[in-house]
Scaffold this active site. Sequence first.
Site, PDB file in Angstrom:
ATOM      1  CG  ASP A 219      -1.945   0.993   1.308  1.00  0.00           C
ATOM      2  OD1 ASP A 219      -2.854   0.911   0.476  1.00  0.00           O
ATOM      3  OD2 ASP A 219      -1.905   1.894   2.173  1.00  0.00           O
ATOM      4  CD  GLU A 269      15.099 -13.862   4.971  1.00  0.00           C
ATOM      5  OE1 GLU A 269      14.104 -14.278   5.600  1.00  0.00           O
ATOM      6  OE2 GLU A 269      15.764 -12.888   5.343  1.00  0.00           O
TER       7      GLU A 269
HETATM    8  C1  GLC Z   1      -4.260   2.996  -0.596  1.00  0.00           C
HETATM    9  C2  GLC Z   1      -5.483   2.124  -0.460  1.00  0.00           C
HETATM   10  C3  GLC Z   1      -6.624   2.986  -0.024  1.00  0.00           C
HETATM   11  C4  GLC Z   1      -6.273   3.602   1.325  1.00  0.00           C
HETATM   12  C5  GLC Z   1      -4.957   4.343   1.255  1.00  0.00           C
HETATM   13  C6  GLC Z   1      -4.427   4.650   2.614  1.00  0.00           C
HETATM   14  O1  GLC Z   1      -4.397   3.936  -1.584  1.00  0.00           O
HETATM   15  O2  GLC Z   1      -5.730   1.459  -1.658  1.00  0.00           O
HETATM   16  O3  GLC Z   1      -7.813   2.278   0.055  1.00  0.00           O
HETATM   17  O4  GLC Z   1      -7.276   4.499   1.699  1.00  0.00           O
HETATM   18  O5  GLC Z   1      -3.962   3.581   0.639  1.00  0.00           O
HETATM   19  O6  GLC Z   1      -3.977   3.485   3.247  1.00  0.00           O
END
Ligand code: GLC
Length: 559
Positions: A219, A269
């Site tokens: 993310d 790993e």
């Molecule tokens: C990414 C995720 C989204 C979230 C953001 C903050 O863009 O896909 O859904 O709100 O990160 O974590």
Amino acid sequence: MTDRTTPAATPPADPNWWRQATVYQVYPRSFADTDGDGLGDIAGVTSRIPYLKALGVDAVWLSPFYPSELADGGYDVADYRDVDPKLGTLEHFDALVAAAHQAGLKIIVDIVPNHTSDQHVWFQQALAAEPGSAARARYIFRDGLGADGATPPSTWQSNFGGSAWTRLTRPDGTPEQWYLHLFAPEQPDLDWDNPEVRADFHTTLRFWSDRGVDGFRVDVAHGLAKDLTEPLRDANPKDFGLPIDGSDPLYDRDEVHTIFEGWRDVFNEYDPPRTAVAEAWVARERVSLYARPTELGQAFNFELTRAEFDATEFRTIIESNLELAAQSGASSTWVLSNHDVIRHPTRYGLPATTDGDDFVSSQGTSPALDEVTGLRRARAASLLMLALPGSAYIYQGEELGLFEVADIPDDQLQDPVWTRTLHERKGRDGCRVPIPWDTTSPAFGFGTHEPHLPQPAWFADFAVSVEQDAPDSTLSLYRAALALRHDVQSGEDLHWVSEVGSPVVHFSRHDGWHSVTNFGTSPAALPSGTVLLASGPLETSVDGSAMLPGETTVWIRAD
Ligand code: GLC
């Protein structure tokens, strides 16, 4: 290299399984609810493994299922190494991995490294600690500007609206330091210059890898490294996009890549090495940096989520991304829908210039949605996407042809975008409404209790039980496409047959495979060969020859 093998993995494990995989994104809280609390859960995903197997996907990516107060749909993680008790237990998770592997499906989990939840033990410790302490040094705390420190330390804005800084107040009411959150205030940003932060994420990657997880979706991968040199300089205004020289103080900085090189060492790993895909909303030519084999290996290409239904746009996006993937040694990725964007049948059913946020804010009334066109184009685009070399990421409900739910009542909205923009933008809840499985059970078979987001009556037309036996349904189209796709994905070749500028996008793959999409509205000639699959009915011209109607894709095997 430590030899770590995965007991639950199905041998022999192909280290390249991800290059051409179809990955199905599950938003766990909206997939299937087995314990009747209105929230989907891990056991719900396990119960639907046979459905996913029959659909023909190769891997399942789980959006966050970790303990969370749900300030941002689970992307506010309170503990990276556990399951949210509302969704189950680690034992439920292990059972899911075992069931998926048994069915030959891989499991990818979402890792959220840019920020924790404000409920995370680290942030709670930071709140209780003094400025300058080790507990605060895991996050980004700063004094405010001005004589009384009442001005935020910089002009940086949250992605959800408003300042990216929130000021703390002592129990006696005295204001003190500010902390940074590029998203909601409940999502404080970590300081990735801190070695403890780096080490802790390695522990998390090993924790899930040891449990048999095959890969990770990373993310906000482009946000981890920040230039915190004082005075904090202004960030690039989002409207203008990020500079491509890595000079923005907040996003896509060159230093971020050393973090992911460290992650690659952890992935390697394992046997087979764990895979990863970066979420990096950066310029096209910089996306592939995250995908280098020495880093995450793959990165999302989000360009189709923003493209019009237009031959030239699609072709340019396809050509350039295949080229960039080849340069980086990755395979390309393709995405039409996910949990952050308006579902593609809705996008394609609105006039080209429509701002999707405006449409949702009008409760889905303005401009008028042309559902027939939207779904026809969506099916054509999906079939084209599934013919491309690389990995296709499909989002739950996409295989049913679901539209965005644009009329969720204001008082039921959950997305922090709604409150942070002071009710100007409704946010992303409309693509996160629980899936309709059947038409006779409560909540369309999602669960026995009222679902956490309301389902509209029209979901009945899209239920799995309705579509699974209907030969012309979108579900039948995806199933047939995914079954055929396994043949075509034995190579990564693509040869253009149509000319640039044509409304028809026609390419061939190996063994006489052709994919032809007519982006125009009048019928086009159908190349000769055996029709394997079409996104809509074909037409017959006056001389009796078959024609490819507008806004339709066909797969053909040349005779
Ligand atoms: C990414 C995720 C989204 C979230 C953001 C903050 O863009 O896909 O859904 O709100 O990160 O974590």
